[in-house]
Design an enzyme around this catalytic site. Structure first.
Site, mmCIF file in Angstrom:
data_model
loop_
_atom_site.group_PDB
_atom_site.id
_atom_site.type_symbol
_atom_site.label_atom_id
_atom_site.label_comp_id
_atom_site.label_asym_id
_atom_site.label_seq_id
_atom_site.Cartn_x
_atom_site.Cartn_y
_atom_site.Cartn_z
ATOM 1 N N LYS A 49 49.220 49.956 41.334
ATOM 2 C CA LYS A 49 48.513 49.237 42.199
ATOM 3 C C LYS A 49 49.307 48.829 43.570
ATOM 4 C CE LYS A 49 47.477 44.265 41.178
ATOM 5 N NZ LYS A 49 47.720 43.082 40.267
ATOM 6 N N SER A 61 43.755 40.866 38.113
ATOM 7 C CA SER A 61 43.575 41.490 39.601
ATOM 8 C C SER A 61 43.935 43.149 39.562
ATOM 9 C CB SER A 61 44.431 41.056 40.323
ATOM 10 O OG SER A 61 45.900 41.294 39.979
ATOM 11 N N SER A 73 46.908 39.684 34.896
ATOM 12 C CA SER A 73 46.200 40.782 35.494
ATOM 13 C C SER A 73 46.498 42.071 35.218
ATOM 14 C CB SER A 73 46.601 40.547 36.906
ATOM 15 O OG SER A 73 45.958 39.566 37.736
HETATM 16 N N1 GLN Z 1 43.210 35.619 37.362
HETATM 17 C C1 GLN Z 1 44.610 34.990 37.597
HETATM 18 C C2 GLN Z 1 44.646 34.519 39.028
HETATM 19 O O1 GLN Z 1 43.694 34.592 39.609
HETATM 20 C C3 GLN Z 1 45.678 35.782 37.452
HETATM 21 C C4 GLN Z 1 46.107 36.841 38.519
HETATM 22 C C5 GLN Z 1 47.103 37.504 38.172
HETATM 23 O O2 GLN Z 1 47.695 37.755 36.987
HETATM 24 N N2 GLN Z 1 47.720 38.306 39.291
HETATM 25 O O3 GLN Z 1 45.698 34.008 39.529
#
Ligand code: GLN
Length: 498
Positions: free
Chosen positions: A79, A154, A178
């Site tokens: 990532k 994400s 994420s």
């Molecule tokens: N969807 C969550 C957010 O927008 C989690 C994102 C993540 O785990 N990086 O914060």
């Protein structure tokens, strides 16, 4: 021979026996990427020529009888939130579009030390803020199961790269879901480790008390393999846990995974009965209860008092930490620097104008929203009402987990409210987007490990997941139960038509 790019464990034995060379594997990765990336677009960067060079070097060392690392010749995607010296690290943000890290993240260094083939960097929501990868400054990633749908986020690119069978393994990060949510949307397996189990050194910070790095792959066995190379104490991460790493490969071995007799699993009632949980997603959880019970586990109901505060608590704490972490992108230290307009420079002074315009032009809308939410929640007169209160509720959420783990060994529930949603559906509705995280943020707030397992497909052939959670450092228990589940099911063996 078709090269099994969907199984690191299989590749590992074919490479070790000499049936495949690393160059064979690398070529096949490039072919597969050429065939799928125009649709899926999982990667932000792929150094294709260097992939072949990496592979040639491994084959040469094997021929010469030199020692090779345990992941020699296995393709891994990373990532784009993890620092790499030989590839850009953009966090899918204009702010870091031209950033080159002077050092590797510890997990990247560990992968290199294991001789993995680093295939490239994967697309993500900007600075890991989002649940659909639509907040990337560098374009959409599409779900390999349905190109009109999001891969989740994400770590959407990391999950899609595995689901498209470009790489068997990818490394993601999970601050509120994420890894687990995109894994569920893409029909693959993803594990968020215990806070501190995997080094955060070189992970670009979003919310430092919640962020964790972890593996994604088709099945639990490959998750165990990758996790065994990510986990461990790192003196360069002050929150790293100095605890022995369990033998994850032993946890998924046939000897450990005959059945689940004696294991107690708690079904989180508030989640299974949640009105926002779509019927097929609920059915996937109930079906999993049947599978785990048949394997010998005892499944009982457990209750969590604070579930309705999970999302509000997370969406105070995460933005507060983000607003602080992201203050470093000021146009002066690193990252994008705007040339302030003469008028602004005159009005506010050149320094302030540079700060403001660099941040205005470098950050996307969701990142700005988080910075504003966080700054507000931390501001004088409000910090007690919001940030301090959220920290108190976080304690209560942990208490719920402690009480539950006093009675059961693992927790079972949904990962997401439903299957992957259409691209564009929630981009203009941040609250709806935030509610995607309502079953996942608890594990981050409590710092515990959790795994998302493929658990079925809905009527549109979109994947569904279930989540298992364990007490701190319970990764091996998750991997073991996940393996028993996968031995009894074939959801993780289904592949998208791409
Ligand atoms: N969807 C969550 C957010 O927008 C989690 C994102 C993540 O785990 N990086 O914060």
């Amino acid at each position: 021979m078709t090269i099994p790019l969907d199984s690191a464990v299989t590749l590992q034995s074919l490479l070790a026996s000499g049936e495949l060379s690393a160059v064979d594997v690398a070529r096949s990765v490039l072919e597969r990427a050429a065939a799928t990336e125009s649709t899926v677009a999982a990667f932000t960067y792929r150094p294709d020529e260097r992939l072949l060079e990496q592979a040639e070097a491994i084959d040469r060392r094997r021929r010469e009888g030199q020692p090779l690392g345990p992941l020699a010749g296995i393709p891994v995607a990373v990532k784009d939130v993890l620092c790499t010296t030989d590839m850009p690290t953009t966090c899918s943000s204009r702010m870091l579009e031209n950033f080159r890290s002077p050092y590797d993240a510890t997990v990247v260094a560990q992968l290199r030390a294991a001789d993995a083939l680093l295939v490239g960097k994967t697309n993500m929501d900007e600075f890991a803020m989002g649940a659909s990868t639509e907040n990337s400054a560098f374009g959409l990633t599409r779900n390999p199961w349905a190109s009109t749908c999001t891969p989740g986020g994400s770590s959407g690119g990391a999950a899609a790269a595995v689901a498209a069978s470009v790489v068997p393994l990818s490394v993601g990060s999970d601050t509120g879901g994420s890894i687990r949510q995109p894994a569920a949307f893409c029909g693959v397996t993803g594990l968020k480790p215990t806070y501190g189990r995997v080094s955060r050194y070189g992970l670009v910070a979003f919310a430092s008390s919640l962020d964790q790095v972890g593996p994604l792959a088709w099945d639990v066995a490959d998750n165990a393999l990758l996790l065994s190379h990510l986990a461990g104490f790192d003196p360069r991460d002050s929150t790293s846990l100095d605890a022995p790493v369990e033998d994850y490969l032993a946890a998924v071995s046939p000897a450990a995974t005959a059945d689940l007799k004696g294991l107690r699993i708690g079904l989180i009632r508030e989640h299974v009965d949640h009105q926002r949980l779509a019927a097929p997603a609920r059915q996937a959880v109930l079906d999993a209860v049947g599978v785990l019970t048949a394997a010998g586990a005892e499944v009982v109901d457990v209750h969590f008092d604070q579930t309705k505060y999970w999302v509000p608590t997370y969406y105070i704490i995460a933005p507060c930490e983000a607003s602080s972490n992201l203050s470093r992108y000021d146009g002066a230290h690193y990252g994008f620097r705007a040339q302030p307009a003469a008028e602004a420079a005159q009005q506010h002074g050149p320094l302030t104008a540079t700060y403001c315009q660099s941040r205005d032009q470098g950050f996307g809308a969701e990142v700005k929203r988080r910075i504003m939410l966080g700054t507000y929640s931390l501001s004088e007169g409000y910090a007690d009402r919001y940030y301090a209160k959220a920290l108190q509720v976080r304690r209560l959420i942990r208490d719920d987990y402690d009480a539950a783990f006093g009675k059961v060994d693992l927790l079972l529930g949904p990962v997401t409210p439903g299957p992957a949603f259409p691209l564009g559906e929630k981009v203009d509705d941040p609250l709806e987007m935030y509610l995607c995280d309502q079953f996942t943020v608890g594990a981050n707030l409590a710092g515990i490990p959790a795994i998302s397992l493929p658990a079925g497909h809905d009527e549109n052939n979109l994947p569904l997941g279930v989540q298992l959670q364990a007490p701190p450092l319970g990764e091996a228990a998750l991997l073991r139960a996940g393996t028993v589940f996968q031995n009894a099911t074939d959801h993780h063996r289904r592949r998208p038509q791409l």
